[in-house]
Design a protein around this motif. Structure first.
Motif, PDB file in Angstrom:
ATOM      1  N   LEU A 148     -11.708   0.758  11.967  1.00 34.88           N
ATOM      2  CA  LEU A 148     -11.083   1.855  11.249  1.00 34.88           C
ATOM      3  C   LEU A 148     -10.489   1.351   9.941  1.00 34.88           C
ATOM      4  O   LEU A 148     -10.166   0.171   9.808  1.00 34.88           O
TER       5      LEU A 148
ATOM      6  N   GLY B 139     -17.154   6.813   7.484  1.00 34.11           N
ATOM      7  CA  GLY B 139     -16.393   7.491   6.454  1.00 34.11           C
ATOM      8  C   GLY B 139     -15.731   8.778   6.902  1.00 34.11           C
ATOM      9  O   GLY B 139     -14.940   9.366   6.163  1.00 34.11           O
ATOM     10  N   GLU B 140     -16.037   9.233   8.128  1.00 37.59           N
ATOM     11  CA  GLU B 140     -15.445  10.478   8.618  1.00 37.59           C
ATOM     12  C   GLU B 140     -13.966  10.278   8.919  1.00 37.59           C
ATOM     13  O   GLU B 140     -13.553   9.239   9.430  1.00 37.59           O
ATOM     14  N   ILE B 141     -13.182  11.294   8.602  1.00 37.22           N
ATOM     15  CA  ILE B 141     -11.736  11.239   8.820  1.00 37.22           C
ATOM     16  C   ILE B 141     -11.429  11.639  10.260  1.00 37.22           C
ATOM     17  O   ILE B 141     -11.907  12.668  10.746  1.00 37.22           O
TER      18      ILE B 141
ATOM     19  N   ARG C 264      -7.465   2.657   7.030  1.00 38.46           N
ATOM     20  CA  ARG C 264      -6.445   3.627   6.646  1.00 38.46           C
ATOM     21  C   ARG C 264      -6.351   3.658   5.131  1.00 38.46           C
ATOM     22  O   ARG C 264      -6.084   2.639   4.499  1.00 38.46           O
ATOM     23  N   ARG C 265      -6.578   4.827   4.558  1.00 36.71           N
ATOM     24  CA  ARG C 265      -6.620   4.982   3.116  1.00 36.71           C
ATOM     25  C   ARG C 265      -5.529   5.944   2.683  1.00 36.71           C
ATOM     26  O   ARG C 265      -5.420   7.050   3.210  1.00 36.71           O
TER      27      ARG C 265
ATOM     28  N   THR D 140      -7.071   8.194   8.238  1.00 38.73           N
ATOM     29  CA  THR D 140      -7.786   7.134   8.957  1.00 38.73           C
ATOM     30  C   THR D 140      -9.261   7.503   9.038  1.00 38.73           C
ATOM     31  O   THR D 140      -9.621   8.576   9.544  1.00 38.73           O
ATOM     32  N   THR D 141     -10.118   6.622   8.536  1.00 33.33           N
ATOM     33  CA  THR D 141     -11.551   6.891   8.515  1.00 33.33           C
ATOM     34  C   THR D 141     -12.308   5.828   9.297  1.00 33.33           C
ATOM     35  O   THR D 141     -11.811   4.726   9.538  1.00 33.33           O
TER      36      THR D 141
ATOM     37  N   VAL E 140      -5.759   9.833   2.123  1.00 31.09           N
ATOM     38  CA  VAL E 140      -6.971  10.302   2.795  1.00 31.09           C
ATOM     39  C   VAL E 140      -6.752  10.413   4.293  1.00 31.09           C
ATOM     40  O   VAL E 140      -6.994  11.447   4.918  1.00 31.09           O
TER      41      VAL E 140
END
Length: 249
Positions: free
Chosen positions: A65, A32-34, A67-68, A73-74, A71
């Motif tokens: 990964l 969950g880290e960006i 892409r949100r 890329t997490t 937000v």
């Protein structure tokens, strides 16, 4: 014309970068880290941003990964095990509640499903829609087709709607003695409605898991589950029972 041997072809720069990035994801980043922005990553690894984008796109395709919008890329969550082998023998909804019932209605089944059920294609059947999530994100959508003859005591369904009706169909199905089931897995493309449910673009690769449930000497129900291929992989082995398992993330 000569033929270039595979071992003589140099590894593309983006592919090597993908390997380096994958190792960094394992050692430096949490789920969950960006990730840092493209400019920072390109500078860190000494590559052009175009090369970086290719590597990031490949890691996204592999489910490492996500892409949100709004937000960035997490790091994708870990994969969860979904048994599709001989070790699982139960009606839909009969085990742990990993699928969320959405709704149910009567509709005409696709021709292939009608043939599997042994019913005329113009005969309406109960269609139960369910969704499966992992870490809050949809990873699979299911359509469960149940002929009316399979569930003769369903007069009360007419007073129900939505998820309540779906649960009622599943409860009636679980009352029947299950003789057995079989499954098949094939690669497909997401239809518009499935793509919307799974937050994918139409035509995105998906895995179609078709399950036939047998009772009373015939096919009592057919399930067609659509899994996001970017978060799924297949393994073969003896894990809780002989057969095949599907890992979905």
């Amino acid at each position: 014309m000569g033929i270039t041997q595979p071992e003589t072809v140099p590894e593309p720069k983006y592919w090597h970068l993908k390997t380096v990035l994958s190792e960094a994801l394992d050692s430096e980043f949490a789920v969950g880290e960006i990730l840092p922005n493209e400019r920072e990553l390109a500078a860190r690894f000494g590559v052009a941003r175009a090369t970086l984008r290719q590597a990031l796109e490949q890691l996204e395709l592999e489910g490492r990964l996500q892409r949100r919008r709004g937000v960035g890329t997490t790091v994708a969550p870990p994969r969860t095990v979904v048994a599709v082998g001989d070790g699982e023998r139960s009606w839909p909804g009969g085990g742990p509640e990993i699928w969320q019932p959405v709704d149910s209605a009567e509709a005409q089944p696709p021709h292939a499903v009608a043939r599997a059920l042994g019913v005329p294609s113009d005969d309406p059947v109960h269609v139960v829609r369910r969704i499966r999530r992992s870490h809050g994100q949809p990873v699979a959508a299911e359509l469960l087709y149940v002929p009316a003859a399979t569930l003769p005591a369903t007069a009360a369904l007419g007073t129900l709607a939505g998820a309540a009706r779906a649960r009622a169909v599943l409860r009636e199905l679980q009352r029947l003695p299950l003789d057995g089931q079989d499954r098949s897995v094939e690669l497909g493309s997401a239809r518009a409605d499935d793509a919307k449910k799974l937050d994918r673009l139409p035509g995105a690769p998906v895995l179609l898991v078709t399950t036939r449930y047998f009772a009373g000497g015939g096919t009592a129900a057919v399930s067609v589950a659509t899994y996001r291929a970017d978060t799924c992989r297949l393994t073969f082995g003896d894990t809780g029972g002989p057969g095949m398992q599907l890992l979905a993330g």
